[in-house]
Design an enzyme around this catalytic site. Structure first.
Site, PDB file in Angstrom:
ATOM      1  N   GLU A  43      49.963  27.303 -44.846  1.00  0.00           N
ATOM      2  CA  GLU A  43      51.524  27.852 -44.806  1.00  0.00           C
ATOM      3  C   GLU A  43      51.639  29.120 -44.042  1.00  0.00           C
ATOM      4  O   GLU A  43      51.106  30.143 -44.220  1.00  0.00           O
ATOM      5  CB  GLU A  43      52.331  27.806 -46.304  1.00  0.00           C
ATOM      6  CG  GLU A  43      53.464  28.183 -46.323  1.00  0.00           C
ATOM      7  CD  GLU A  43      54.028  28.126 -47.794  1.00  0.00           C
ATOM      8  OE1 GLU A  43      55.352  28.215 -48.006  1.00  0.00           O
ATOM      9  OE2 GLU A  43      53.053  28.164 -48.673  1.00  0.00           O
ATOM     10  N   LYS A 113      60.498  23.334 -45.136  1.00  0.00           N
ATOM     11  CA  LYS A 113      60.110  23.219 -46.549  1.00  0.00           C
ATOM     12  C   LYS A 113      61.305  22.932 -47.586  1.00  0.00           C
ATOM     13  O   LYS A 113      62.469  23.573 -46.873  1.00  0.00           O
ATOM     14  CB  LYS A 113      59.332  24.605 -47.089  1.00  0.00           C
ATOM     15  CG  LYS A 113      59.011  24.502 -48.305  1.00  0.00           C
ATOM     16  CD  LYS A 113      58.232  25.996 -48.701  1.00  0.00           C
ATOM     17  CE  LYS A 113      57.563  25.891 -50.068  1.00  0.00           C
ATOM     18  NZ  LYS A 113      56.850  27.198 -50.095  1.00  0.00           N
ATOM     19  N   CYS A 149      53.514  22.977 -49.517  1.00  0.00           N
ATOM     20  CA  CYS A 149      53.083  23.847 -50.892  1.00  0.00           C
ATOM     21  C   CYS A 149      53.894  23.453 -51.895  1.00  0.00           C
ATOM     22  O   CYS A 149      53.690  22.361 -52.496  1.00  0.00           O
ATOM     23  CB  CYS A 149      52.967  25.254 -50.460  1.00  0.00           C
ATOM     24  SG  CYS A 149      52.398  26.345 -51.971  1.00  0.00           S
TER      25      CYS A 149
END
Length: 537
Positions: A43, A113, A149
């Site tokens: 990330e 994300k 994540c």
């Protein structure tokens, strides 16, 4: 059809865009030599994680875009390799935590994300807008989806990828370490990803970033949730995993190690990266003959090498002979530079200067703290003169209850064991001695003492550390009430005393240097209590 997916478990440095891009190119080159079809970096791999308020600066996005463009062109030399690169992206005044898939000189897809963490050490809602679209791309007939994540800590983003046709989920991560974190990751990934029938490639960041440690431990699960590959703990790595269609082929698994082993190596990584990434030529610390400074010295030497570590013993009239002997013994074993600078004359000068002011008053903690502050001043003078950063040696138990001195033993630049309870300090020393006996046995067996007055021990002022640590962990780390802690078997007077000390010493902790975060709740970015407060639960 065989597909090879490479996990680049890389150590990015926040803000070093060109350096991080060069690391990505190097990993892709190595992966290409092993026949990889896909390379997954962590990330925000291009800019480092977390960039914090750099994400509020327009120039940060402009430079990132330029470096990403240059990287895309540079990676065109590696034909037909899909490279996942994490970076922030600005679009029409909104900012996103993004992953771009680079192929043959172009960005073929980009994912934003969806789930932005905003608790514990995370503040992503402060910086980013949430994405909403799934992202899936085809490689040799297999459909690969992307999450980032936190997305996989909930069910919606993995389900969206699966609904879009993903057979394998690629997950770049910036997941920080705390004790027992790896098992928690595996459990959550199995619950939220494996149940969808997808295989999982979990590529985690490696390195120290201020107080945070990113431990790597990247892994691969097959569609049944079985662990089939895992990368090293606290080490950079590149590993190529073969897929037969959408299923990964099992590889030998490394030993994860004991809790003590994991924590010790995280501390070593944290010290190494903080010192080297910030350009300090070395470190120095005050050695006392006690267990905390012994552990800190061992970590520093393992992190940086003996040639970059200097230990200073500063005896006072109350320093025991065995403290001097044990300190000399340990530095001989480690071959570090060691100096003894007596503070006796300085202490006498302070007492003489204050004699009229203190006339008729008994000696108390004032005189004890003067000794600690003399030592802090000496260490900071040496730091200023030679450029080395001072490592403080206080542990979490002491920081919790204020058993430390402002501008004394708290003076320094990096607090190595500030998140290590005293009981864990002893376990870490035992672990390090199991590799090679560098900490003299007497340091581990004698009663702990600040040695600021005759025959002093820590337990003159504090409950036994087993009790202190137990109460602290329930109250501070688990948010238990005083009533809950008493119900757990602790004496009411101990609970009242410890919780009160935790509360009234917040002002000290705010002035302490940062240090390595090891528990799931450390005094630092995930402990945000007001100094001025009348609340008592």
């Amino acid at each position: 059809m065989t597909i090879k997916v490479a996990i680049a478990q890389m150590n990015s440095t926040v803000g070093d865009l060109a350096g991080n891009a060069a690391k990505i190119v190097n990993y892709v080159r190595q992966a290409a030599e092993q026949g990889a079809d896909i390379v997954v970096t962590p990330e925000l791999s291009l800019v480092g994680y977390p960039p914090e308020d750099l994400l509020l600066r327009t120039g940060f996005y402009l430079q990132t875009q330029q470096v990403l463009s240059d990287l895309t062109a540079q990676l065109a030399a590696f034909k037909d390799i899909y490279v996942l690169v994490g970076h922030p992206e600005a679009i029409d005044g909104r900012h996103f935590n993004a992953v771009s898939v680079l192929l043959n000189g172009s960005v073929i897809v980009r994912y934003f994300k969806r789930n932005l963490p905003n608790d514990m050490v995370f503040d992503e809602v402060r910086y980013f807008s949430a994405g909403s679209e799934a992202c899936v791309f085809d490689v040799k007939g297999v459909r690969f989806g992307i999450n980032i994540c936190e997305d996989t800590w909930f069910k919606d983003a993995p389900l969206a990828a699966r609904s879009a046709g993903a057979q394998v989920l690629l997950v770049p991560n910036g997941s920080p370490f705390h004790m027992d974190k790896q098992q928690q990751r595996l459990d959550v990934m199995r619950a939220n990803v494996s149940t969808t029938g997808m295989s999982l490639v979990y590529a985690n960041l490696l390195g120290g970033q201020d107080e945070l440690i990113f431990d790597g431990n990247s892994f691969v699960l097959n569609s049944q949730g079985e662990l089939v590959a895992q990368l090293a703990h606290c080490e950079t790595a590149l590993q190529v995993i073969e897929f037969d269609g959408g299923q990964p082929v099992s590889q030998p698994l490394p030993e994860l190690g004991t809790t003590e082993s994991q924590v010790y190596h995280a501390l070593v990584l944290g010290v190494r990266d903080y010192v080297t990434k910030n350009g300090f030529p070395g470190v120095l610390l005050g050695l006392s003959g006690g267990v905390d400074s012994a552990l800190t010295l061992a970590i520093a030497v393992d992190a940086l090498g003996a040639e970059k570590v200097r230990a200073i013993m500063m005896p006072s009239p109350y320093t025991a002979d065995i403290s001097l002997l044990d300190s000399r013994d340990m530095v001989e074993r480690l071959a570090v530079r060691y100096d003894e600078i007596s503070i006796g004359a300085c202490f006498d000068a302070f007492r003489t200067t204050l004699n009229a002011e203190f006339a008729g008053l008994k000696e108390d903690t004032t005189e004890e703290n003067i000794q600690a502050r003399i030592r802090g001043t000496i260490l900071m003078a040496l730091s200023n003169k030679y450029g080395s950063i001072v490592l403080t040696t206080g542990n979490k138990s002491e920081m919790a209850v204020g058993y430390c001195t402002l501008y004394g033993d708290m003076a320094g630049g990096f607090a190595v064991i500030k998140d290590i309870p005293k009981t864990l300090v002893y376990r870490l020393c035992a672990y390090r001695n199991s590799i090679a006996e560098i900490i003299p046995e007497r340091i581990l067996t004698r009663p702990p003492s600040a040695e600021l007055r005759p025959d002093q021990t820590d337990q003159d002022s504090l409950p036994p550390y087993e009790i202190l640590d137990g109460i602290m962990q329930l109250y501070m780390e688990q948010n238990k009430s005083r009533a809950d802690i008493i119900a757990a078997g602790y004496r009411e007077e101990d609970v009242e005393r410890i919780t009160r000390l935790i509360k009234i010493n917040e002002y000290k902790r705010r002035q302490a240097p940062i240090g390595v975060r090891i528990t799931h709740r450390a005094f630092g970015r995930d402990w945000r209590y007001p100094i001025t407060s009348k609340f008592r639960d």
